[in-house]
Design a protein around this motif. Sequence first.
Motif, PDB file in Angstrom:
ATOM      1  N   TYR A  90       0.851  -1.186   0.000  1.00  0.00           N
ATOM      2  CA  TYR A  90       0.000   0.000   0.000  1.00  0.00           C
ATOM      3  C   TYR A  90       0.888   1.237   0.000  1.00  0.00           C
ATOM      4  CZ  TYR A  90      -4.095   2.787   1.284  1.00  0.00           C
ATOM      5  OH  TYR A  90      -5.125   3.692   1.287  1.00  0.00           O
ATOM      6  N   THR A  91       0.463   2.267  -0.706  1.00  0.00           N
ATOM      7  CA  THR A  91       1.223   3.502  -0.737  1.00  0.00           C
ATOM      8  C   THR A  91       0.271   4.691  -0.799  1.00  0.00           C
ATOM      9  OG1 THR A  91       3.120   4.601  -1.775  1.00  0.00           O
ATOM     10  CG2 THR A  91       1.474   3.620  -3.270  1.00  0.00           C
ATOM     11  N   ILE A  92       0.827   5.877  -0.831  1.00  0.00           N
ATOM     12  CA  ILE A  92       0.017   7.095  -0.914  1.00  0.00           C
ATOM     13  C   ILE A  92       0.519   7.948  -2.066  1.00  0.00           C
ATOM     14  CG2 ILE A  92      -0.556   9.262   0.257  1.00  0.00           C
ATOM     15  CD1 ILE A  92      -0.786   7.741   2.834  1.00  0.00           C
ATOM     16  N   PHE A  93      -0.418   8.450  -2.869  1.00  0.00           N
ATOM     17  CA  PHE A  93      -0.127   9.367  -3.970  1.00  0.00           C
ATOM     18  C   PHE A  93      -0.632  10.756  -3.597  1.00  0.00           C
ATOM     19  CE2 PHE A  93      -0.433   6.179  -7.782  1.00  0.00           C
ATOM     20  CZ  PHE A  93       0.651   5.482  -7.304  1.00  0.00           C
ATOM     21  N   THR A  94       0.015  11.781  -4.122  1.00  0.00           N
ATOM     22  CA  THR A  94      -0.456  13.157  -3.986  1.00  0.00           C
ATOM     23  C   THR A  94      -1.340  13.475  -5.180  1.00  0.00           C
ATOM     24  OG1 THR A  94       1.562  13.788  -2.827  1.00  0.00           O
ATOM     25  CG2 THR A  94       0.251  15.570  -3.781  1.00  0.00           C
ATOM     26  N   LEU A  95      -2.554  13.978  -4.910  1.00  0.00           N
ATOM     27  CA  LEU A  95      -3.497  14.317  -5.978  1.00  0.00           C
ATOM     28  C   LEU A  95      -3.465  15.792  -6.353  1.00  0.00           C
ATOM     29  CD1 LEU A  95      -6.644  12.327  -4.813  1.00  0.00           C
ATOM     30  CD2 LEU A  95      -4.860  11.606  -6.414  1.00  0.00           C
TER      31      LEU A  95
END
Length: 156
Positions: free
Chosen positions: A54-59
């Motif tokens: 799991y990771t996080i992207f900047t929108l």
Amino acid sequence: MELSFSYKQTVPSEWVDYNGHMNDAEYNRAFSLATDAFIDHIGLDEQGREHYQYTIFTLETHTCYLKEMHEGKEFEVTARVLDYDVKRIHLFLTMSNADGEVVATLEEMLMGIDQNEGRPAPFPNETAEKIAAEYQAVADQERPKQLGRTIGIRRK
């Protein structure tokens, strides 16, 4: 209440531009590094990303430049969870100089991503609990004045 997360650094010489202060792109680099440190703080460091896949992207981001920063000067970035749901975080970062003056802010929307599917997905439970705790710690504070700003020329 004091925030539980902060990121500290000193302005390196390579971040200073021809105007003699930190270049606008470098403010954003500092905010990006602070965002990565915040993501680590909520349990999605390298080990957490591997474990949960799991990771996080900047929108989206919005930066306000309020004061100049110069080479060798220390700064601190704090993060505030303004809102969240099962897979997004509305985060507000504040950069302050050594005197405690706010020099820049960054508002951003982050999205949690299942790495196996390559699609948005709910946060892992432990991460979701940490996000909720970060939000609750500051939920009663006044909203930052730079929040939700739009770019435009005011006409009289």
